[in-house]
Design a protein around this motif. Structure first.
Motif, PDB file in Angstrom:
ATOM      1  N   ASP A 190       0.813  -1.220   0.000  1.00 31.79           N
ATOM      2  CA  ASP A 190       0.000   0.000   0.000  1.00 31.79           C
ATOM      3  C   ASP A 190       0.848   1.272   0.000  1.00 31.79           C
ATOM      4  OD1 ASP A 190      -2.650  -0.882  -0.162  1.00 31.79           O
ATOM      5  OD2 ASP A 190      -2.658  -1.456   1.945  1.00 31.79           O
ATOM      6  N   ASP A 191       1.914   1.296   0.801  1.00 30.32           N
ATOM      7  CA  ASP A 191       2.744   2.491   0.888  1.00 30.32           C
ATOM      8  C   ASP A 191       3.479   2.707  -0.434  1.00 30.32           C
ATOM      9  OD1 ASP A 191       4.139   4.620   2.675  1.00 30.32           O
ATOM     10  OD2 ASP A 191       5.801   3.535   1.725  1.00 30.32           O
ATOM     11  N   TRP A 192       3.233   3.858  -1.064  1.00 27.78           N
ATOM     12  CA  TRP A 192       3.738   4.077  -2.418  1.00 27.78           C
ATOM     13  C   TRP A 192       5.256   4.086  -2.485  1.00 27.78           C
ATOM     14  CZ3 TRP A 192       2.311   3.337  -7.102  1.00 27.78           C
ATOM     15  CH2 TRP A 192       2.984   3.950  -8.157  1.00 27.78           C
ATOM     16  N   GLU A 193       5.918   4.754  -1.572  1.00 25.74           N
ATOM     17  CA  GLU A 193       7.380   4.837  -1.621  1.00 25.74           C
ATOM     18  C   GLU A 193       8.014   3.461  -1.440  1.00 25.74           C
ATOM     19  OE1 GLU A 193       8.536   9.204  -0.026  1.00 25.74           O
ATOM     20  OE2 GLU A 193       7.339   8.005   1.356  1.00 25.74           O
ATOM     21  N   THR A 194       7.466   2.664  -0.524  1.00 23.99           N
ATOM     22  CA  THR A 194       7.954   1.296  -0.328  1.00 23.99           C
ATOM     23  C   THR A 194       7.698   0.468  -1.584  1.00 23.99           C
ATOM     24  OG1 THR A 194       7.459   1.440   2.026  1.00 23.99           O
ATOM     25  CG2 THR A 194       7.788  -0.767   1.119  1.00 23.99           C
ATOM     26  N   LYS A 195       6.532   0.678  -2.190  1.00 16.67           N
ATOM     27  CA  LYS A 195       6.160  -0.071  -3.388  1.00 16.67           C
ATOM     28  C   LYS A 195       7.094   0.238  -4.547  1.00 16.67           C
ATOM     29  CE  LYS A 195       2.024  -1.155  -6.082  1.00 16.67           C
ATOM     30  NZ  LYS A 195       0.556  -1.024  -6.063  1.00 16.67           N
ATOM     31  N   VAL A 196       7.409   1.511  -4.750  1.00 10.58           N
ATOM     32  CA  VAL A 196       8.291   1.889  -5.853  1.00 10.58           C
ATOM     33  C   VAL A 196       9.658   1.225  -5.705  1.00 10.58           C
ATOM     34  CG1 VAL A 196       9.543   3.804  -6.917  1.00 10.58           C
ATOM     35  CG2 VAL A 196       7.125   4.050  -6.400  1.00 10.58           C
ATOM     36  N   GLU A 197      10.188   1.221  -4.493  1.00  5.03           N
ATOM     37  CA  GLU A 197      11.487   0.571  -4.279  1.00  5.03           C
ATOM     38  C   GLU A 197      11.418  -0.922  -4.594  1.00  5.03           C
ATOM     39  OE1 GLU A 197      14.182   2.157  -3.852  1.00  5.03           O
ATOM     40  OE2 GLU A 197      13.264   4.115  -3.501  1.00  5.03           O
ATOM     41  N   ALA A 198      10.317  -1.558  -4.222  1.00  4.94           N
ATOM     42  CA  ALA A 198      10.152  -2.982  -4.511  1.00  4.94           C
ATOM     43  C   ALA A 198      10.003  -3.226  -6.009  1.00  4.94           C
ATOM     44  CB  ALA A 198       8.934  -3.529  -3.761  1.00  4.94           C
ATOM     45  N   VAL A 199       9.302  -2.315  -6.704  1.00  3.92           N
ATOM     46  CA  VAL A 199       9.155  -2.430  -8.158  1.00  3.92           C
ATOM     47  C   VAL A 199      10.520  -2.301  -8.830  1.00  3.92           C
ATOM     48  CG1 VAL A 199       8.176  -1.361 -10.220  1.00  3.92           C
ATOM     49  CG2 VAL A 199       6.767  -1.619  -8.180  1.00  3.92           C
ATOM     50  N   VAL A 200      11.320  -1.364  -8.351  1.00  8.93           N
ATOM     51  CA  VAL A 200      12.673  -1.200  -8.896  1.00  8.93           C
ATOM     52  C   VAL A 200      13.480  -2.475  -8.674  1.00  8.93           C
ATOM     53  CG1 VAL A 200      14.846   0.055  -8.658  1.00  8.93           C
ATOM     54  CG2 VAL A 200      12.690   1.308  -8.661  1.00  8.93           C
ATOM     55  N   ASP A 201      13.392  -3.044  -7.478  1.00  9.86           N
ATOM     56  CA  ASP A 201      14.109  -4.298  -7.182  1.00  9.86           C
ATOM     57  C   ASP A 201      13.776  -5.384  -8.204  1.00  9.86           C
ATOM     58  OD1 ASP A 201      15.338  -3.240  -4.946  1.00  9.86           O
ATOM     59  OD2 ASP A 201      13.839  -4.013  -3.532  1.00  9.86           O
ATOM     60  N   GLU A 202      12.493  -5.478  -8.543  1.00 13.20           N
ATOM     61  CA  GLU A 202      12.039  -6.568  -9.415  1.00 13.20           C
ATOM     62  C   GLU A 202      12.321  -6.314 -10.890  1.00 13.20           C
ATOM     63  OE1 GLU A 202       8.046  -7.823  -8.899  1.00 13.20           O
ATOM     64  OE2 GLU A 202       8.264  -8.265  -6.766  1.00 13.20           O
ATOM     65  N   THR A 203      12.459  -5.061 -11.284  1.00 17.16           N
ATOM     66  CA  THR A 203      12.531  -4.761 -12.715  1.00 17.16           C
ATOM     67  C   THR A 203      13.897  -4.299 -13.201  1.00 17.16           C
ATOM     68  OG1 THR A 203      11.769  -2.476 -12.300  1.00 17.16           O
ATOM     69  CG2 THR A 203      10.086  -4.149 -12.795  1.00 17.16           C
ATOM     70  N   ILE A 204      14.775  -3.882 -12.306  1.00 20.40           N
ATOM     71  CA  ILE A 204      16.010  -3.224 -12.732  1.00 20.40           C
ATOM     72  C   ILE A 204      16.893  -4.128 -13.594  1.00 20.40           C
ATOM     73  CG2 ILE A 204      17.370  -3.829 -10.672  1.00 20.40           C
ATOM     74  CD1 ILE A 204      18.453  -0.878 -10.822  1.00 20.40           C
ATOM     75  N   TRP A 217       3.697   9.372 -11.487  1.00 21.65           N
ATOM     76  CA  TRP A 217       4.214   8.262 -10.672  1.00 21.65           C
ATOM     77  C   TRP A 217       5.216   7.423 -11.440  1.00 21.65           C
ATOM     78  CZ3 TRP A 217       3.280  10.596  -6.730  1.00 21.65           C
ATOM     79  CH2 TRP A 217       2.048  11.149  -6.424  1.00 21.65           C
ATOM     80  N   VAL A 218       5.064   7.324 -12.758  1.00 24.19           N
ATOM     81  CA  VAL A 218       6.090   6.651 -13.560  1.00 24.19           C
ATOM     82  C   VAL A 218       7.389   7.449 -13.505  1.00 24.19           C
ATOM     83  CG1 VAL A 218       6.733   5.920 -15.896  1.00 24.19           C
ATOM     84  CG2 VAL A 218       4.391   5.568 -15.084  1.00 24.19           C
ATOM     85  N   GLN A 219       7.272   8.771 -13.471  1.00 23.38           N
ATOM     86  CA  GLN A 219       8.455   9.625 -13.335  1.00 23.38           C
ATOM     87  C   GLN A 219       9.223   9.281 -12.065  1.00 23.38           C
ATOM     88  OE1 GLN A 219       8.205  13.986 -14.147  1.00 23.38           O
ATOM     89  NE2 GLN A 219       8.845  14.234 -12.039  1.00 23.38           N
ATOM     90  N   MET A 220       8.507   9.086 -10.983  1.00 25.36           N
ATOM     91  CA  MET A 220       9.148   8.728  -9.717  1.00 25.36           C
ATOM     92  C   MET A 220       9.861   7.381  -9.836  1.00 25.36           C
ATOM     93  SD  MET A 220       7.270   8.639  -6.013  1.00 25.36           S
ATOM     94  CE  MET A 220       8.147   8.236  -4.492  1.00 25.36           C
ATOM     95  N   TYR A 221       9.242   6.433 -10.513  1.00 30.59           N
ATOM     96  CA  TYR A 221       9.847   5.120 -10.758  1.00 30.59           C
ATOM     97  C   TYR A 221      11.114   5.266 -11.598  1.00 30.59           C
ATOM     98  CZ  TYR A 221      10.264   0.648 -13.313  1.00 30.59           C
ATOM     99  OH  TYR A 221      10.728  -0.500 -13.907  1.00 30.59           O
ATOM    100  N   VAL A 470      -1.386  14.685   2.325  1.00 28.19           N
ATOM    101  CA  VAL A 470      -2.855  14.576   2.247  1.00 28.19           C
ATOM    102  C   VAL A 470      -3.293  13.143   1.961  1.00 28.19           C
ATOM    103  CG1 VAL A 470      -3.169  16.987   1.569  1.00 28.19           C
ATOM    104  CG2 VAL A 470      -2.860  15.253  -0.215  1.00 28.19           C
ATOM    105  N   GLY A 471      -2.349  12.200   2.082  1.00 32.23           N
ATOM    106  CA  GLY A 471      -2.685  10.787   1.932  1.00 32.23           C
ATOM    107  C   GLY A 471      -2.999  10.350   0.520  1.00 32.23           C
ATOM    108  N   LYS A 472      -2.393  11.015  -0.482  1.00 32.77           N
ATOM    109  CA  LYS A 472      -2.700  10.690  -1.869  1.00 32.77           C
ATOM    110  C   LYS A 472      -1.441  10.469  -2.702  1.00 32.77           C
ATOM    111  CE  LYS A 472      -7.234  12.889  -2.123  1.00 32.77           C
ATOM    112  NZ  LYS A 472      -8.117  13.800  -2.888  1.00 32.77           N
ATOM    113  N   LEU A 473      -0.420   9.899  -2.093  1.00 33.87           N
ATOM    114  CA  LEU A 473       0.820   9.632  -2.818  1.00 33.87           C
ATOM    115  C   LEU A 473       0.673   8.327  -3.587  1.00 33.87           C
ATOM    116  CD1 LEU A 473       3.762  10.562  -3.330  1.00 33.87           C
ATOM    117  CD2 LEU A 473       4.442   9.082  -1.443  1.00 33.87           C
ATOM    118  N   GLY A 474       0.843   8.400  -4.921  1.00 39.33           N
ATOM    119  CA  GLY A 474       0.831   7.198  -5.742  1.00 39.33           C
ATOM    120  C   GLY A 474      -0.550   6.810  -6.217  1.00 39.33           C
ATOM    121  N   GLY A 475      -0.609   5.609  -6.830  1.00 42.14           N
ATOM    122  CA  GLY A 475      -1.880   5.087  -7.310  1.00 42.14           C
ATOM    123  C   GLY A 475      -2.458   5.921  -8.434  1.00 42.14           C
TER     124      GLY A 475
END
Length: 495
Positions: A190-204, A217-221, A470-475
């Motif tokens: 659920d946590d966007w910042e944690t999720k992005v790091e995990a996505v990077v781990d899996e795709t790099i 959000w793709v920019q952040m990735y 404001v609780g709207k990071l990511g998604g």
């Protein structure tokens, strides 16, 4: 060429012919959709309350069914959420897509057995029409990533509840499952910042061919990938050649993306929402997205500058004009009737019917009577950065009605990747581009009611910090491009 890519090309041509058939008969197609909706909806509580049995044409419908947003529809929607059947559409929904409400908490948008296929087919068809037009199908053998919400669903009185992108994740075809990233477990974070790091781990270390998501959000990735690898995204993923996006206009991000990737890649724009999948880019050569006329959605349009009149005129496709700003009104096989989704669109073509999203009816600036909309500020920014080394991460605009001294103005909050050498000159360029598009704004500047816009720099990551606060990071969340008040502006100043 692989068997999968050959099969994709054959299937793409078949779907292209099917779409061309209904797109070439727009009025007949929409009439059939309208009749089916009214006939099916007649036995529901809503249909009985609004005398659907007596509706024979659009004029009858307008007389019996007023335009509503979610709050106005809530008396019916709440009954559906409480578990009652046959309220807005026969039976009960398959899902509720949960979205953020504006005045009274969350909204629960029904997705029915009849409406769910259009959410899936439209995204698939967008890719297939790209293949049919370009002949490029090699990417079907590569890895694909879809940055989306968690696919974990909860239960709401016997109906599955989740975010639209999470619901759609349950419908990824089997033939794509092996190619699709990230993993189910990572998607459930659920946590966007944690999720992005995990996505990077899996795709790099993978060979990504297709990347999809909301540009911000793709920019952040991409930024995380570059930090980890010290490479451009295009060097890291040599076969990455297709970017699929929706939710916001890509143009303000395009220069930054091309710099991060290191080259240009093809892109496909989608127009999905919890309420329906309305349009997708059907051609790399034409401007706009093909309006989905054969997907269980009947469309009405109201001129945006008349929308808040007491009895605004509701028109159908046959009466729309190119370049006019319309509020889009939908009736759907999910049980939404004359429903205002809040978006404004402009037609770029009527043969076939293609649209661009021009903004939100609630997202505008008219503090001084200027009626500035999202499309205009995005175009002004695009014109100002074109041909320069200036790159923008994000921006939003708000009125400054009570400055400490001098005339009021529009304040542009901009997070730069590469700043202009001369900020005042840059502001002048944006201002001139906005004046050229909007005659009301021009008159206010020319009449010395407003002064030239001012730019306030936002620190790197400032918009993400705001969204997190404001609780709207990511998604599926995104920054409003402009506001008629200073709620976001004042928060950015204090960050």
């Amino acid at each position: 060429m692989s068997l999968k890519s050959i099969a994709a090309k054959i299937f793409a041509k078949r779907i292209q012919k099917k779409i061309q058939k209904w797109a070439s008969q727009p009025e007949q197609t929409q009439k059939a959709v309208f009749q089916e909706l009214i006939s099916t909806g007649a036995a529901t509580s809503f249909g009985q309350d609004h005398d659907f049995i007596s509706i024979n044409n659009h004029e009858d419908f307008v007389q019996r069914v007023p335009i509503r947003d979610y709050e106005a529809l809530r008396p019916y929607a709440d009954l559906v959420v409480d578990g009652e059947a046959d309220i807005l559409w026969p039976g009960k929904p398959l899902y509720f897509a949960k979205t953020s409400g504006t005045t009274s908490g969350a909204k629960y948008i029904p997705i029915t057995k009849d409406s769910m296929p259009s959410h899936i087919d439209a995204a698939r068809n967008a890719i297939l029409l790209y293949i049919a037009e370009t002949g490029n199908a090699n990417f079907v053998d590569g890895k694909m990533i879809f940055l989306q919400g968690s696919p974990e669903l909860s239960d709401k009185n016997g109906v599955k509840l989740g975010r639209l992108s999470g619901i759609a994740a349950h419908y990824v075809p089997k033939y794509l499952q092996k190619n699709r990233l990230p993993s189910w477990e990572t998607n459930c974070i659920d946590d966007w910042e944690t999720k992005v790091e995990a996505v990077v781990d899996e795709t790099i270390n993978e060979d990504m061919a297709v990347i999809s998501g909301i540009p911000s959000w793709v920019q952040m990735y991409f930024e995380r990938l570059m930090e980890r690898s010290n490479k451009k995204v295009g060097d890291l993923f040599e076969n990455f050649n297709l970017f699929i996006y929706g939710g916001v206009n890509f143009e303000p991000y395009r220069a930054k993306f091309e710099n991060m990737i290191g080259r240009k890649v093809d892109s496909i724009e989608l127009y999905p929402a919890s309420e329906g999948f309305f349009a997708f880019q059907d051609s790399q050569k034409e401007k706009g997205m093909l309006l989905q006329l054969d997907s269980g959605i009947f469309y009405e349009f109201v001129k945006a500058d008349e929308f808040f009149d007491e009895n605004p005129k509701r028109i159908t496709l046959k009466d729309v004009e190119i370049g006019v700003n319309y509020v889009i009104i939908i009736s759907t096989n999910a049980g939404l009737w004359a429903y205002n989704i809040g978006d404004t669109v402009q037609f770029t073509s009527t043969k076939p019917y293609r649209v661009i999203v021009s903004g939100r009816i609630k997202h505008f600036i008219s503090a001084f009577g200027e009626h500035v909309i999202g499309k205009e500020v995005e175009q002004a920014m695009k014109d100002a950065v074109e041909g320069t080394d200036i790159r923008i991460n994000e921006f939003t605009v708000a009125p400054q009605i009570t400055p400490k001294d001098g005339l009021p103005y529009h304040e542009w909050f901009v997070e730069f990747e590469n700043e202009p050498d001369d900020m005042n000159n840059f502001a002048q360029k944006i201002d001139q581009a906005l004046q050229q598009q909007n005659s009301y704004y021009f008159d206010l500047i020319d009449g010395k009611i407003l002064k030239t816009l001012q730019i306030s720099k936002v620190h790197k990551g400032g918009f993400n910090d705001y969204m997190k606060s404001v609780g709207k990071l990511g998604g599926q969340n995104k920054i409003p491009r402009l506001s008629n008040d200073r709620k976001i502006a004042d928060k950015l100043i204090t960050e």
